[in-house]
Design an enzyme around this catalytic site. Structure first.
Site, mmCIF file in Angstrom:
data_model
loop_
_atom_site.group_PDB
_atom_site.id
_atom_site.type_symbol
_atom_site.label_atom_id
_atom_site.label_comp_id
_atom_site.label_asym_id
_atom_site.label_seq_id
_atom_site.Cartn_x
_atom_site.Cartn_y
_atom_site.Cartn_z
ATOM 1 N N ASP A 13 0.803 -1.221 0.000
ATOM 2 C CA ASP A 13 0.000 0.000 0.000
ATOM 3 C C ASP A 13 0.838 1.273 0.000
ATOM 4 O O ASP A 13 0.463 2.290 0.586
ATOM 5 C CB ASP A 13 -0.972 0.013 1.204
ATOM 6 C CG ASP A 13 -1.857 -1.207 1.219
ATOM 7 O OD1 ASP A 13 -2.224 -1.666 0.125
ATOM 8 O OD2 ASP A 13 -2.180 -1.704 2.312
ATOM 9 N N GLY A 15 1.410 3.007 -2.604
ATOM 10 C CA GLY A 15 0.975 3.904 -3.686
ATOM 11 C C GLY A 15 1.478 3.410 -5.036
ATOM 12 O O GLY A 15 1.658 4.203 -5.971
ATOM 13 N N LYS A 16 1.677 2.097 -5.135
ATOM 14 C CA LYS A 16 2.211 1.516 -6.388
ATOM 15 C C LYS A 16 1.280 1.810 -7.568
ATOM 16 O O LYS A 16 1.724 2.181 -8.642
ATOM 17 C CB LYS A 16 2.365 -0.013 -6.233
ATOM 18 C CG LYS A 16 3.366 -0.412 -5.157
ATOM 19 C CD LYS A 16 3.419 -1.916 -4.970
ATOM 20 C CE LYS A 16 2.182 -2.507 -4.322
ATOM 21 N NZ LYS A 16 1.968 -2.121 -2.916
ATOM 22 N N LYS A 18 -0.796 4.209 -8.119
ATOM 23 C CA LYS A 18 -0.701 5.590 -8.577
ATOM 24 C C LYS A 18 0.562 5.799 -9.423
ATOM 25 O O LYS A 18 0.514 6.428 -10.485
ATOM 26 C CB LYS A 18 -0.698 6.550 -7.374
ATOM 27 C CG LYS A 18 -0.472 7.954 -7.862
ATOM 28 C CD LYS A 18 -0.389 9.029 -6.846
ATOM 29 C CE LYS A 18 0.221 10.232 -7.585
ATOM 30 N NZ LYS A 18 0.040 11.492 -6.930
ATOM 31 N N ASN A 38 -5.386 -10.263 -3.712
ATOM 32 C CA ASN A 38 -5.093 -9.689 -2.383
ATOM 33 C C ASN A 38 -4.643 -8.228 -2.532
ATOM 34 O O ASN A 38 -4.760 -7.437 -1.600
ATOM 35 C CB ASN A 38 -4.021 -10.508 -1.638
ATOM 36 C CG ASN A 38 -2.776 -10.807 -2.469
ATOM 37 O OD1 ASN A 38 -2.757 -10.584 -3.685
ATOM 38 N ND2 ASN A 38 -1.741 -11.322 -1.829
ATOM 39 N N GLY A 40 -4.641 -4.320 -3.763
ATOM 40 C CA GLY A 40 -5.617 -3.273 -4.055
ATOM 41 C C GLY A 40 -4.816 -2.050 -4.456
ATOM 42 O O GLY A 40 -4.183 -1.421 -3.619
ATOM 43 N N HIS A 41 -4.800 -1.767 -5.760
ATOM 44 C CA HIS A 41 -3.987 -0.659 -6.273
ATOM 45 C C HIS A 41 -4.907 0.468 -6.721
ATOM 46 O O HIS A 41 -5.712 0.291 -7.633
ATOM 47 C CB HIS A 41 -3.106 -1.141 -7.432
ATOM 48 C CG HIS A 41 -2.090 -2.171 -7.007
ATOM 49 N ND1 HIS A 41 -1.230 -2.784 -7.870
ATOM 50 C CD2 HIS A 41 -1.794 -2.658 -5.783
ATOM 51 C CE1 HIS A 41 -0.453 -3.619 -7.195
ATOM 52 N NE2 HIS A 41 -0.787 -3.565 -5.929
ATOM 53 N N GLN A 222 1.895 -6.072 -3.243
ATOM 54 C CA GLN A 222 2.386 -6.173 -1.857
ATOM 55 C C GLN A 222 3.689 -5.381 -1.678
ATOM 56 O O GLN A 222 3.864 -4.376 -2.342
ATOM 57 C CB GLN A 222 2.563 -7.647 -1.439
ATOM 58 C CG GLN A 222 1.254 -8.405 -1.246
ATOM 59 C CD GLN A 222 0.608 -8.871 -2.527
ATOM 60 O OE1 GLN A 222 1.255 -9.519 -3.334
ATOM 61 N NE2 GLN A 222 -0.648 -8.552 -2.741
ATOM 62 N N ASP A 331 2.339 14.603 1.542
ATOM 63 C CA ASP A 331 1.355 15.574 2.039
ATOM 64 C C ASP A 331 0.729 15.148 3.367
ATOM 65 O O ASP A 331 0.251 15.993 4.128
ATOM 66 C CB ASP A 331 0.239 15.776 1.004
ATOM 67 C CG ASP A 331 -0.406 14.442 0.627
ATOM 68 O OD1 ASP A 331 0.308 13.570 0.099
ATOM 69 O OD2 ASP A 331 -1.621 14.271 0.876
HETATM 70 P P1 GDP Z 1 -0.863 0.294 -3.535
HETATM 71 O O1 GDP Z 1 -1.454 -0.985 -3.056
HETATM 72 O O2 GDP Z 1 0.600 0.375 -3.289
HETATM 73 O O3 GDP Z 1 -1.218 0.612 -4.957
HETATM 74 O O4 GDP Z 1 -1.508 1.442 -2.645
HETATM 75 P P2 GDP Z 1 -3.072 1.588 -2.229
HETATM 76 O O5 GDP Z 1 -3.827 2.032 -3.396
HETATM 77 O O6 GDP Z 1 -3.528 0.363 -1.529
HETATM 78 O O7 GDP Z 1 -2.977 2.686 -1.116
HETATM 79 C C1 GDP Z 1 -2.464 3.946 -1.372
HETATM 80 C C2 GDP Z 1 -3.566 4.980 -1.051
HETATM 81 O O8 GDP Z 1 -2.980 6.241 -0.959
HETATM 82 C C3 GDP Z 1 -4.608 5.087 -2.129
HETATM 83 O O9 GDP Z 1 -5.836 5.437 -1.533
HETATM 84 C C4 GDP Z 1 -4.107 6.231 -2.994
HETATM 85 O O10 GDP Z 1 -5.146 6.908 -3.679
HETATM 86 C C5 GDP Z 1 -3.492 7.121 -1.959
HETATM 87 N N1 GDP Z 1 -2.332 7.911 -2.399
HETATM 88 C C6 GDP Z 1 -1.344 7.575 -3.273
HETATM 89 N N2 GDP Z 1 -0.411 8.533 -3.317
HETATM 90 C C7 GDP Z 1 -0.811 9.493 -2.454
HETATM 91 C C8 GDP Z 1 -0.238 10.735 -2.023
HETATM 92 O O11 GDP Z 1 0.834 11.143 -2.437
HETATM 93 N N3 GDP Z 1 -0.939 11.435 -1.079
HETATM 94 C C9 GDP Z 1 -2.127 11.011 -0.569
HETATM 95 N N4 GDP Z 1 -2.725 11.763 0.347
HETATM 96 N N5 GDP Z 1 -2.678 9.853 -0.952
HETATM 97 C C10 GDP Z 1 -2.021 9.108 -1.867
HETATM 98 P P1 IMO Z 2 -1.006 -4.229 -2.186
HETATM 99 O O1 IMO Z 2 -0.565 -4.789 -3.511
HETATM 100 C C1 IMO Z 2 -0.948 -4.630 2.157
HETATM 101 C C2 IMO Z 2 -0.966 -8.725 3.716
HETATM 102 C C3 IMO Z 2 -2.191 -9.186 4.477
HETATM 103 C C4 IMO Z 2 -1.553 -10.172 5.432
HETATM 104 C C5 IMO Z 2 -0.470 -10.821 4.583
HETATM 105 C C6 IMO Z 2 -0.873 -12.150 3.964
HETATM 106 O O2 IMO Z 2 -2.295 -3.503 -2.243
HETATM 107 O O3 IMO Z 2 0.107 -3.450 -1.558
HETATM 108 P P2 IMO Z 2 -2.455 -12.800 1.933
HETATM 109 O O4 IMO Z 2 -3.905 -12.523 1.695
HETATM 110 O O5 IMO Z 2 -1.544 -12.235 0.890
HETATM 111 O O6 IMO Z 2 -2.160 -14.244 2.211
HETATM 112 O O7 IMO Z 2 -2.128 -12.017 3.320
HETATM 113 O O8 IMO Z 2 -0.165 -9.891 3.563
HETATM 114 N N1 IMO Z 2 -1.243 -8.202 2.373
HETATM 115 C C7 IMO Z 2 -1.182 -6.896 2.039
HETATM 116 N N2 IMO Z 2 -0.963 -5.810 2.816
HETATM 117 N N3 IMO Z 2 -1.106 -4.505 0.827
HETATM 118 C C8 IMO Z 2 -1.305 -5.578 0.046
HETATM 119 O O9 IMO Z 2 -1.324 -5.519 -1.301
HETATM 120 C C9 IMO Z 2 -1.399 -6.854 0.656
HETATM 121 N N4 IMO Z 2 -1.608 -8.103 0.187
HETATM 122 C C10 IMO Z 2 -1.505 -8.916 1.245
HETATM 123 O O10 IMO Z 2 -2.818 -8.113 5.136
HETATM 124 O O11 IMO Z 2 -0.913 -9.479 6.471
HETATM 125 MG MG MG Z 3 -2.969 -1.654 -1.781
#
Ligand code: GDP
Ligand code: IMO
Ligand code: MG
Length: 423
Positions: A13, A15-16, A18, A38, A40-41, A222, A331
């Protein structure tokens, strides 16, 4: 031409999504290499928000070809739902989304076993998407692959054998009722027709793209500390988000890689169980969660939040060899008077020379912090590095020095345009 691997550097999580979306305007192919639904991007632009789980984030750029590599585990139900959702937003994936024939499938029994293992065994805090059980079948050579869907007889025989075995486990280990073999066979045979147009030889597709001088972005899911080999085992996922996974998970050889970028959140978050040395269980942690909207994009769970951990990032850089890092969510720190950065771990006053990946020691470490001044103003509308407040630049320089890696991109908000490159 460049072939870039984009790795989540922390616990996911970062911010991949983005950054993949941003960079993919300069790439012709984007490929996912591991994990499954698993992930969520999140990508935001034009007042729209997309959350991608299986399909590469490059799909939102109409000219980009997207590939799902052999290293990904595919839940056909989740895949079809995602394709449907995109089509509702007028994003057609046909003719530009391709799936490796060697990718393994996630079946209903994988999800069931995932949840049973979580409720009766050692809790990892998984996403419940069947990831671990599907990779278990892959490694134990019992898995069913996308290619198997193409031959009804092969698929049915493999599925029957798997369900029969799972039924024994369900009954004997979990005292759970048996699964109906015929029902699942019927339901899943339907996917052969639906998935057929997407199946491709991905190593060949990527090799041809390289030959044609196209640029390829390899999208990790991840993060490095969730890697089954290099992460905080056993509180990890069951794949290799780290850099090597990009080659094994796509069939693209290492000598074609030109660039490795780490995606780094300006603080740290973690979802699920497992040690987290810089975790904040106080008002500051709550403030990070609130301002950063730190709730899981897949499960909606509140993310655990803490200060930036440069000691962890050093390890992440060591195993991934980042040429540069993108710093996201800068930010979110706008309203903090003081910002802490962890620079070392110690136990009983003794400092660690290297990152302890065993959870026994990692749970006991005390983080050693350096405290920096906050900048106390909004960075959300800033569009160039030079315009950042000097204290923000100090923060970025400090972490860049600590992790011995240049910062190439800065993100100051969730939207596509809230990003700039650092020269
Ligand atoms: P990912 O799994 O690495 O793609 O990241 P996620 O999407 O799960 O979580 C990142 C969250 O942060 C999302 O809700 C994005 O919209 C948000 N996000 C990404 N970059 C920024 C940033 O620079 N600032 C803020 N405030 N939010 C961001
Ligand atoms: P993105 O790509 C954050 C975590 C789960 C748990 C562990 C194992 O959005 O960054 P799993 O379902 O993979 O067997 O769970 O890994 N986990 C993540 N945490 N971002 C993710 O994906 C994750 N995918 C799995 O919360 O701790
Ligand atoms: Mg994510």
């Amino acid at each position: 031409m460049s072939v870039t691997i984009l790795v989540g550097s922390q616990w996911g999580d970062e911010g991949k999504g983005k950054i993949v979306d941003l960079l993919s305007s300069n790439y012709q192919v984007v490929a996912r290499y591991q994990g499954g639904a698993n992930a969520g991007h999140t990508v935001e632009f034009d007042d729209k928000k997309y959350i991608l789980h299986l399909i590469p984030s490059g799909i939102l750029r109409p000219d980009v070809v997207c590939a799902i590599g052999n290293g990904v585990v595919i839940d056909p139900v989740a895949l079809m739902n995602e394709i449907e959702l995109l089509s509702k937003s007028n994003i057609d994936v046909h003719g530009r989304l391709f799936i490796s024939q060697n990718a393994h499938l996630i079946m209903p029994y994988h999800k069931l076993l995932d949840s049973l293992s979580e409720s009766t065994g050692k809790k990892i805090g998984t996403t419940g998407r069947g990831i671990g059980p599907s990779y278990i079948d892959k490694v134990s050579r019992k898995g069913i692959r996308i290619v198997d869907l193409l031959d009804r007889k092969v698929f049915e025989a493999k599925l029957r054998a798997n369900i029969e075995e799972k039924n024994i486990i369900l009954k004997k280990v979990y005292d759970h009722s048996e699964l109906n073999v015929n029902e699942i066979v019927e339901q899943y045979l339907e996917f052969d027709r639906k998935i057929d147009p997407f199946i491709k030889d991905i190593p060949l597709l990527l090799a041809q793209a390289v030959k044609d001088g196209k640029s390829i972005l390899l999208e990790g899911a991840q993060g490095a500390l969730l890697d089954v080999d290099h992460g905080t085992y056993p509180f990890v996922t069951s794949s290799n988000p780290t850099v090597g996974g990009a080659c094994t998970g796509t069939g693209l050889p290492p000598n074609k890689i030109t660039d490795i970028m780490g995606i780094v959140k300006a603080y740290t978050t973690r979802v699920g169980e497992g040690p987290f040395p810089t975790e904040l269980l106080d008002e500051d942690g709550e403030k990070l969660r609130k301002i950063g909207s730190e709730f899981g994009a897949t499960t909606g769970r509140p993310r655990r939040c803490g200060w930036f951990d440069a000691f962890l990032l050093n390890y992440s850089a060591l195993i991934n060899g980042y040429n540069s890092v993108a710093i996201t969510k800068l930010d979110v720190l706008d309203e903090f008077d003081k910002i802490k950065v962890c620079v070392a771990y110690e136990i009983n006053g003794k400092r660690f020379k290297s990152f302890p990946t065993d959870v026994e020691r990692l749970s006991l470490v005390t983080p050693v912090y350096v405290t920096l001044d906050g900048w106390n103003c909004s960075t959300k509308n800033i569009t160039s590095y030079n315009d950042l407040p000097s204290k923000t630049k100090d923060f970025l320089s400090f972490i860049s020095r600590e992790i011995d890696t240049p910062v190439s991109i800065v993100s100051v908000g969730p939207k596509r345009h809230q990003t700039f490159f650092v020269n």
